[in-house]
Design an enzyme around this catalytic site. Sequence first.
Site, short mmCIF file in Angstrom:
data_model
loop_
_atom_site.label_atom_id
_atom_site.label_comp_id
_atom_site.label_asym_id
_atom_site.label_seq_id
_atom_site.Cartn_x
_atom_site.Cartn_y
_atom_site.Cartn_z
N SER A 67 43.07 37.51 47.14
CA SER A 67 42.81 38.92 47.95
C SER A 67 42.94 38.71 49.27
O SER A 67 42.98 39.74 50.10
CB SER A 67 41.56 39.51 47.29
OG SER A 67 41.79 40.21 45.95
N LYS A 70 45.53 40.77 50.85
CA LYS A 70 45.59 42.03 51.02
C LYS A 70 45.35 42.61 52.58
O LYS A 70 45.68 43.74 52.75
CB LYS A 70 44.24 42.81 50.20
CG LYS A 70 44.46 42.55 48.53
CD LYS A 70 43.06 43.04 47.90
CE LYS A 70 43.29 42.44 46.50
NZ LYS A 70 41.95 42.68 45.58
N TYR A 194 51.97 42.78 43.09
CA TYR A 194 50.57 42.56 43.37
C TYR A 194 50.29 41.13 42.71
O TYR A 194 49.71 40.06 43.61
CB TYR A 194 49.81 43.50 42.69
CG TYR A 194 48.42 43.27 42.82
CD1 TYR A 194 47.73 43.49 43.95
CD2 TYR A 194 47.64 42.71 41.77
CE1 TYR A 194 46.35 43.08 44.23
CE2 TYR A 194 46.43 42.30 41.82
CZ TYR A 194 45.71 42.77 43.00
OH TYR A 194 44.30 42.38 43.13
N TYR A 246 33.86 42.68 49.12
CA TYR A 246 33.69 43.52 47.88
C TYR A 246 32.06 43.93 48.26
O TYR A 246 31.84 44.42 49.19
CB TYR A 246 33.57 42.81 46.61
CG TYR A 246 35.17 42.19 46.37
CD1 TYR A 246 36.17 43.09 46.45
CD2 TYR A 246 35.64 40.99 46.57
CE1 TYR A 246 37.62 42.82 46.23
CE2 TYR A 246 36.86 40.64 46.27
CZ TYR A 246 37.60 41.48 46.36
OH TYR A 246 39.01 41.21 46.25
N VAL A 264 39.52 35.34 45.25
CA VAL A 264 38.60 34.51 44.32
C VAL A 264 39.27 33.31 44.25
O VAL A 264 38.71 32.40 43.41
CB VAL A 264 38.88 35.33 42.84
CG1 VAL A 264 38.11 36.52 42.84
CG2 VAL A 264 40.32 35.49 42.45
N1 GLU Z 1 44.42 38.57 41.58
C1 GLU Z 1 43.03 38.91 41.67
C2 GLU Z 1 43.05 40.04 40.83
O1 GLU Z 1 43.35 41.33 41.12
C3 GLU Z 1 42.50 38.99 42.98
C4 GLU Z 1 40.95 39.23 43.05
C5 GLU Z 1 40.39 38.75 44.40
O2 GLU Z 1 41.09 37.56 44.84
O3 GLU Z 1 39.29 39.17 44.63
O4 GLU Z 1 42.26 40.06 39.71
#
Ligand code: GLU
Length: 310
Positions: A67, A70, A194, A246, A264
């Site tokens: 993420s 992003k 994505y 988050y 993650v």
């Molecule tokens: N590819 C992961 C998902 O969408 C990314 C989540 C993350 O890094 O927080 O579940």
Amino acid sequence: MPAIEDLDEVVRIVAHEMSAHLGEGRVADYIPALARVDPRQFGISIVTTDGRVASAGDAKTPFSVQSVSKVFTLALAINRLDEALWNRVGREPSGSRFNSIVQLEQEKGIPRNPFINAGALVVTDAVIAGGKPSEAITDIAGFMRRLAMDEDVSIDPEVAASEADTGFRNASLAYFLRSFDNLQSPVEEVLEVYFNQCALRMTCRQLARAGLFLAQDGLDPLNQIQVTSPQRTRRINAIMMTCGHYDASGDFAFKVGLPGKSGVGGGILAIAPRRASIAVWSPGLCEAGNSLVGAMALQRLAALTGWSVF
Ligand code: GLU
């Protein structure tokens, strides 16, 4: 205690202190290809706006950016859509898990912010802009290579495939968004891009380098590329500060005091405005899905350098 100015000393102290915590937290196991990563690793890299680099630990080991990507797709999407992006995605902390579907229904398909999964899918859709998924993937990877000033940034096909095989929750979010008319491209294509952006493999050194424009008004100070405008840069930093971890974003702001974005895979990119871009990596996660040792390391770094924005 006065701030330490020697950044080699800072990363040495932080890496030394973190060695006592290696292996704490839980490696993400909902993506099988990530579950195999050895949790006893830690890397840190600082790149300053005047081009100094200080690294320690496993700063040259590539990891799955997840993420953290992003932040970069948000920069591309804001450049493309400008204000219109905010009709499709909000900018409030979510207070929910990163892949929550409940909130999306309540808020009629407008995700709370660009960093929860639903919001990131809308951002990715904006980057695709109705084009081919393969072109968007090439654009995103090229953008990261240019910013990292390193051709050796790749997308891990095994991680991308593993996400696609198990990404039922993301698929659900995407179909939900589609039902509210908040995706322009077909769901499968948005998911493909994505999953590939999440599967970018980078080292702390490359990631810190790539984030440097966020520390300098959108101007990458080392290659003089104006990546985005000063105003958009302020906004990206604001969203990193309020939504980058988050539903633990408040805690990160409280303890570290820097805009940051976690993934993650265990990576975190943090920005010290006018000073530096910092990347840390350690795969064990806390309950909220953020790197446990990574956040601890940034807390120490902020204390040692006095770089908190507050
Ligand atoms: N590819 C992961 C998902 O969408 C990314 C989540 C993350 O890094 O927080 O579940």
